[in-house]
Scaffold this motif. Structure first.
Motif, short mmCIF file in Angstrom:
data_model
loop_
_atom_site.label_atom_id
_atom_site.label_comp_id
_atom_site.label_asym_id
_atom_site.label_seq_id
_atom_site.Cartn_x
_atom_site.Cartn_y
_atom_site.Cartn_z
N LYS A 355 39.51 17.77 -1.53
CA LYS A 355 40.36 16.70 -0.47
C LYS A 355 39.78 16.96 1.01
CE LYS A 355 44.01 14.55 1.00
NZ LYS A 355 44.25 14.74 2.26
N ASP A 359 38.33 13.86 3.34
CA ASP A 359 38.94 13.27 4.26
C ASP A 359 37.87 13.27 5.47
OD1 ASP A 359 41.40 13.78 3.09
OD2 ASP A 359 41.88 15.50 4.03
N SER A 539 42.56 11.08 -0.14
CA SER A 539 41.80 11.11 0.97
C SER A 539 42.09 9.81 1.60
CB SER A 539 40.40 11.74 0.75
OG SER A 539 40.33 12.91 0.56
N ASP A 542 45.53 8.97 3.12
CA ASP A 542 45.99 9.64 4.12
C ASP A 542 45.10 9.25 5.55
OD1 ASP A 542 47.61 11.41 3.05
OD2 ASP A 542 46.23 13.14 2.62
N VAL A 548 45.25 11.61 8.35
CA VAL A 548 44.09 12.16 8.69
C VAL A 548 43.40 11.17 9.33
CG1 VAL A 548 41.80 12.46 7.65
CG2 VAL A 548 43.68 13.33 6.38
#
Length: 751
Positions: A355, A359, A539, A542, A548
């Motif tokens: 992850k 990200d 990912s 987000d 993120v």
């Protein structure tokens, strides 16, 4: 009893039965080199030869009577491949070989963060160890030369500095687990069409400046224990037993003491394999993917034929012993390494690693303000595109994975925004993931999917298009190159139709390659993600929601059109090459990949690969190498140098301050390029020589610091066969991408 304990017990039993009158004792506490020489002195000629060729699809023999176990290999480099049958390419259908699917190496390169590379190597090493693998077939560091190469997603981009910097932590952390890295494909495996027969023609400058540095870093700085030879030829000789490549460069110039392992089916000649630096021959008489062989393992080039040559005195015993010595060294470092841990599989820590890497890899190419799409957004979201739900670990060739879990982008978006507010329309379909074959989609099926998406787009407040490429043949897939630079399956036309109905279309495509974007000026935002594996959907969701902040940077240029890429600007002779008109056909038996009449490809762009081509030829890329936006903004200070001149043996420090001037925390990749202002040979406008990723809180300032030595100023002198720097002025460029230059400084070199 697990496999290796069973093998050890069997070996001990065999030793007792066969040589009970002469006890065999290998001191496990001795240094590896002493153990190697001890074992070598006890081995018969036949046992030494047996070490050098496969005994199954993914294993080689040990020496049972001496208690030396076999070597077990597994495809990588994005995860440990599911178990393959002993003697065919079918999956064994075990229930305990599901793994963590880590992001593709293009994604790792897009993080521009060596810490992510170390995290990756450690985690995948633990999974390989748990699965009792001794050699992981990866990572790959071939240079991204053309966006049509079907295997680019397995590599680390177009620049040797980026790829070389990122490969070292991966190799080091992987091998701390007692699992060998097998760095591939050595060398110049830059296309899949004719990969088994194509003869690569290039200059020594291009070889040494562009295509070899990442391999050298993996071997010299990373300490890789094995290297995989590539299928293609260089200088008319196959890479898996190429004397100059393996004996002169790899062993002679770099001092490599590990093993060279063929790609599956990469050996072609007993004499060359015996004398030109090859240790282990795997997969001969197959195409390395699907086809089988009617020949036994004793028919391999480094099997009975090799033994016969030795007995005739045609292969010196010091060559035989050196091969066996290198293989024993690999076995003692891996299969017989009593100090290695047990490993682990699909743990929360491994999912967190996947992850985190994912990200940091997502690249924000364009944003007019529509992103991030806040979690407070109360409108309806329509997700369109097959890649929103397709499991993108299927297909692709040898990197295909069997993940224990897989979070799709659609599922993750529904988790973030609520299932009731996130609707889905497939929009297009691509068919099954297959090697060398592709489904033909009936037009009525395609029309129906398009019409459904268009009808649903009318009532959506925002459309998120998640398409791109996939692992089908002629996409991002081993064995075939892409047929077109445009998106497949009618996606461009679909995007245009969606925009005509609803202008709020966010592109969030998934691809291991660059692709054409004819709709680029019409869309408000573009996200570019590679194959992100188990945690990929999370990912992407987000990043879209802003949880993120995107910090990925492109590891390759995205040309506006295919002809803007250096390799593709010269026509077929430079990619994928042309076939000879003679009837002297050389092909691997059983392979449909390698036919053709002695194809040859000439690297006419020479050293001007990627951004070097765009810069020097003044052909702007649609999105340049190193490009990537953020949800915050970064201000750069003026770069400072510790000295204005540099001489041999000296170093100059470069420093630049960077401030996060936005309202949210974020990370910026500070890139250092160097250009030779005046040279006696063709040199690129500038070349990447270093990068630093800074994590900055809102309002925070930090320093990016670099060290420059004379080595950073050099080019490869073909006549002298050495690296050299010429006196004169050099420009130091500090940028947020290869074209977004935030500061410059001058440095003079005096001998």
């Amino acid at each position: 009893m697990n496999k290796k304990l069973f093998i050890s017990a069997l070996c001990a039993m065999n030793a007792a039965l066969c040589f009970s009158q002469t006890p065999v004792y290998l001191d496990r506490n001795a240094k590896i080199e002493d153990r190697v020489e001890d074992a070598l002195s006890r081995m018969t000629l036949e046992e030494k030869v047996a070490l050098s060729h496969a005994q199954s699809k993914f294993s080689t023999a040990g020496v049972a009577r001496l208690g030396i176990p076999e070597l077990w290999m597994s495809d990588g480099p994005h995860g440990v491949r599911a178990e393959i049958n002993w003697n065919d390419w079918g999956y064994a259908n075990h229930t305990n070989d599901s793994v963590t699917a880590f992001p593709a190496l293009t994604a790792l390169a897009a993080t521009w963060n060596p810490e992510m590379s170390a995290l990756y190597g450690k985690a995948i090493g633990e999974e390989a160890l748990y699965r009792e693998k001794d050699v992981l077939l990866g990572p790959g560091v071939n240079i991204y030369r053309s966006p049509l190469n079907g295997r680019n997603f397995e590599y680390m981009g177009e620049d040797p500095c980026l790829a070389g910097t990122m490969v070292v932590p991966y190799v080091r952390e992987l091998q701390k687990n007692g699992v060998a890295a097998c760095v591939k494909h050595f060398a110049l495996n830059n296309q899949e069409q004719w990969r088994g027969t194509v003869d690569v023609v290039l200059s020594d400058r291009a070889l040494y400046e562009i295509y070899l540095p990442a391999f050298r870093k993996a071997v010299v700085d990373g300490g890789a224990w094995s290297v995989m030879g590539s299928y293609n030829k260089i200088w008319g000789q196959y890479c898996c037993h190429n004397s100059r490549l393996l004996n002169d460069i790899l062993r002679g110039e770099w001092g490599f003491k590990g093993c060279v392992i063929t790609d599956w089916g990469g050996a072609h000649d007993t004499r060359e394999a015996a004398l030109n630096g090859l240790e282990i021959e795997m997969g001969t008489y197959t195409n390395g993917l699907t086809s089988e062989s009617k020949f036994g393992y004793n028919n391999y080039y480094l099997a009975d034929g090799y033994l016969e040559m030795i007995k005739k005195g045609e292969v010196p015993m010091d060559v035989v012993n050196e091969k066996a010595r290198r293989i024993l060294r690999l076995i003692f470092r891996t299969a017989m390494n009593t100090g290695k841990p047990f490993g682990s599989l699909c743990t929360p820590e491994h999912y967190a690693a996947a992850k985190k890497i994912g990200d940091e890899s997502v690249v924000l190419l364009k944003n007019t303000g529509i992103l991030p799409l806040s979690t407070d957004f109360n409108g309806t979201i329509l997700v369109v595109g097959e890649n929103a739900t397709r499991r993108l670990t299927d297909g692709g060739g040898s990197s295909e994975l069997k993940p224990k879990d897989y979070i799709s982008p659609l599922a993750a978006l529904q988790e973030v925004y609520g299932e009731g507010r996130v609707k889905y329309a497939k929009g297009y379909t691509s068919g099954r993931a297959m090697y060398e074959h592709a489904d033909v989609i009936p037009q009525n099926v395609s029309d129906s999917l398009v019409n459904e998406a268009l009808q649903m787009a009318k009532s959506a407040d925002v459309v998120i298009f998640i398409g791109g490429l996939n692992k089908n043949a002629w996409q991002d897939c081993e064995s075939t190159d892409r047929k077109s630079y445009n998106l497949p399956y009618g996606q461009d036309a679909l995007i245009e139709k969606l925009l005509a109905i609803n202008p709020k279309v966010i592109i969030a495509n998934i691809s291991g390659n660059a692709y054409a974007m004819p709709w680029v000026k019409k869309v408000p935002a573009i996200l570019h993600a590679s194959y992100l594996g188990t945690m990929g959907g999370a990912s992407m969701a987000d990043v879209i929601s802003g949880k993120v902040n995107p910090s990925g940077k492109l590891p390759y240029s995205i040309p506006a059109k295919l002809e803007d890429c250096g390799a593709n600007s010269f026509g077929k002779p430079a990619f994928p090459g042309v076939e000879s008109s003679t009837d002297d056909v050389v092909a691997i038996p059983g392979s449909v990949l390698n036919g053709g009449r002695n194809p040859k490809v000439e690297y006419k762009e020479d050293i001007l690969v990627g951004y070097r081509w765009h810069d020097t030829k003044k052909i702007p890329a649609l999105y340049p190498f190193g490009h990537g936006l953020s949800y915050t903004a970064f201000a750069y200070g003026k770069p400072s140098l510790s000295a204005k001149t540099i001489a041999d043996g000296e170093a100059v420090k470069v420093a630049v301050s960077v401030t996060n001037t936005g309202k949210v925390d974020g990370s910026e990749v500070v890139q250092l390029y160097i250009g030779d202002d005046k040279a006696s040979v063709l040199r690129p406008l500038k070349e990447l020589k270093g990068f630093k990723k800074l994590a900055l809180k809102s309002g925070e300032t930090a320093q990016a610091e670099f060290t420059i030595t004379v080595d950073d100023l050099k080019f490869f002198d073909e006549k002298a066969h050495e690296w050299t720097a010429e006196e004169g002025k050099f420009t130091i460029y500090i940028g947020s991408s290869s074209t977004d230059i935030r500061g410059k400084a001058q440095l003079a070199y005096k001998k």
